[in-house]
Design a protein around this motif. Structure first.
Motif, short mmCIF file in Angstrom:
data_model
loop_
_atom_site.label_atom_id
_atom_site.label_comp_id
_atom_site.label_asym_id
_atom_site.label_seq_id
_atom_site.Cartn_x
_atom_site.Cartn_y
_atom_site.Cartn_z
N ALA A 195 -30.02 43.17 7.75
CA ALA A 195 -29.12 43.27 6.60
C ALA A 195 -28.88 41.89 6.02
O ALA A 195 -29.00 40.87 6.72
CB ALA A 195 -27.79 43.90 6.99
N THR A 196 -28.55 41.87 4.75
CA THR A 196 -28.09 40.66 4.10
C THR A 196 -26.84 41.02 3.29
O THR A 196 -26.57 42.20 3.04
CB THR A 196 -29.15 40.07 3.15
OG1 THR A 196 -29.49 41.05 2.16
CG2 THR A 196 -30.41 39.66 3.92
N GLY A 197 -26.10 40.01 2.90
CA GLY A 197 -24.90 40.27 2.12
C GLY A 197 -24.31 39.00 1.57
O GLY A 197 -24.79 37.90 1.85
N ALA A 198 -23.26 39.14 0.81
CA ALA A 198 -22.54 38.01 0.25
C ALA A 198 -21.06 38.32 0.22
O ALA A 198 -20.65 39.49 0.26
CB ALA A 198 -23.05 37.69 -1.15
N GLY A 199 -20.26 37.28 0.14
CA GLY A 199 -18.82 37.44 0.18
C GLY A 199 -18.27 38.37 -0.89
O GLY A 199 -17.24 39.02 -0.69
N ALA A 200 -18.96 38.48 -2.01
CA ALA A 200 -18.50 39.34 -3.10
C ALA A 200 -18.45 40.80 -2.71
O ALA A 200 -17.80 41.61 -3.39
CB ALA A 200 -19.38 39.14 -4.33
N ALA A 201 -19.13 41.19 -1.61
CA ALA A 201 -19.08 42.58 -1.17
C ALA A 201 -17.68 42.98 -0.71
O ALA A 201 -17.35 44.16 -0.66
CB ALA A 201 -20.07 42.80 -0.03
N ALA A 202 -16.85 42.00 -0.37
CA ALA A 202 -15.49 42.26 0.11
C ALA A 202 -14.51 42.17 -1.06
O ALA A 202 -13.98 41.11 -1.38
CB ALA A 202 -15.11 41.26 1.20
N LEU A 203 -14.32 43.28 -1.74
CA LEU A 203 -13.35 43.40 -2.83
C LEU A 203 -13.63 42.43 -3.98
O LEU A 203 -12.71 42.03 -4.69
CB LEU A 203 -11.92 43.21 -2.30
CG LEU A 203 -10.80 44.04 -2.94
CD1 LEU A 203 -11.09 45.53 -2.81
CD2 LEU A 203 -9.46 43.73 -2.29
N GLY A 204 -14.88 42.02 -4.11
CA GLY A 204 -15.24 41.08 -5.17
C GLY A 204 -15.07 39.63 -4.79
O GLY A 204 -15.75 38.75 -5.32
N ASP A 205 -14.18 39.36 -3.85
CA ASP A 205 -13.90 38.00 -3.37
C ASP A 205 -13.07 38.14 -2.10
O ASP A 205 -12.01 38.79 -2.13
CB ASP A 205 -13.12 37.20 -4.42
CG ASP A 205 -12.98 35.73 -4.08
OD1 ASP A 205 -12.83 35.40 -2.87
OD2 ASP A 205 -13.00 34.90 -5.00
N PRO A 206 -13.50 37.55 -0.97
CA PRO A 206 -12.71 37.68 0.25
C PRO A 206 -11.27 37.22 0.12
O PRO A 206 -10.38 37.73 0.80
CB PRO A 206 -13.48 36.82 1.27
CG PRO A 206 -14.86 36.75 0.74
CD PRO A 206 -14.74 36.78 -0.75
N VAL A 207 -11.02 36.25 -0.75
CA VAL A 207 -9.64 35.79 -0.95
C VAL A 207 -8.78 36.90 -1.54
O VAL A 207 -7.59 37.01 -1.24
CB VAL A 207 -9.62 34.54 -1.85
CG1 VAL A 207 -8.18 34.09 -2.12
CG2 VAL A 207 -10.40 33.40 -1.20
#
Length: 264
Positions: A195-207
């Protein structure tokens, strides 16, 4: 449907016993299809009270259903949350027994540690960003005390948002204006990229997950305290975990986090 305090206590005890015996139970919503999100959180609070009374502690919170596909799957437009228990935190490279769980899967996530408290409502992205002291590469072992992962929203919320354990890499300190949504990740099992991913997968922004948690918990009078961990949500679909597996997640800027799965 109207549920009683006895119902809440009985269902929390059923989950408590399922955790202790590693024996799954039927979904509560099989017999009570009208159970909703608020009912799930009522059961969760009762279960957390049982676990902390027995000596465990809440060291942070995890958010789930932070991606649009997962929200569509459950028919909701908001994430859910559960506690991170002190007894379930491991450091990168740890060996964790597969038999500690019932039907475990692994997810890679961006994890924050707060340097100052946050209490909603009204917590903004800017305030959440300013409260973050450290960021870590993390893995979450998700597990379900509900048989065959046959969960509705109320079932998974009651079951601590299906939290099993967390594995953390050493923390790093990044610039406050770091674009965590752009943090890339590659996830492998036994040397194979799965798998691959990016932080934007978490509600658009982890913050944004931090701000959301602070505001939702604030509605119940709960403050996110300095030092607490925030698990911001999976960056990819969960991968089943079995004895002998090795999981590695490599993150931009955050480094690598590793989990070894034992068979005893």
């Amino acid at each position: 449907m109207k549920i009683s305090e006895k119902d809440i206590s009985d269902w929390a005890m059923a989950l408590h016993e399922a955790r202790a015996k590693r024996c799954p139970i039927r979904p509560f919503t099989d017999a009570h299809p009208g159970l909703g999100m608020d009912d799930g959180y009522a059961i969760q609070r009762k279960l957390v009270g049982m676990l902390t009374a027995a000596g465990d502690s809440v060291v942070g919170y995890k958010a789930g259903l932070t991606s649009a596909p997962m929200q569509r799957m459950f028919g909701v437009s908001t994430p859910d949350y559960g506690p991170v228990l002190g007894s379930t935190v491991y450091m990168s490279g740890a060996t964790v027994s597969a038999h500690t769980f019932i039907a475990p899967k692994v997810e890679a996530e961006i994890v924050f540690r707060l340097g100052s408290p946050l209490k909603g409502p009204g917590v903004t992205m800017a305030a959440a960003r300013a409260a973050i002291a450290e960021v870590m590469a993390g893995l979450e072992i998700v597990d379900s005390r509900i048989e065959n992962w046959r969960i509705s929203l109320a079932d998974t919320i009651a079951d601590l948002a299906s939290n099993g354990a967390v594995v953390l890499a050493p923390p790093v300190v990044l610039a406050e204006d770091c674009a965590h949504r752009l943090t890339g990740m590659a996830f492998s099992r036994n040397g194979d990229l799965v798998a691959t991913g990016a932080g934007a997968a978490a509600l658009g922004d982890p913050v944004a997950v931090v701000a959301w948690l602070a505001n939702v918990l604030g509605e119940h009078g709960v403050t996110l305290d300095a030092g607490q961990l925030i698990m911001t949500g999976a960056l990819h679909a969960a991968v089943p975990m079995g004895p002998g597996d090795t999981f590695v997640a490599e993150f931009d800027r955050l480094g690598t986090v590793t989990l070894q799965v034992g068979d005893a």
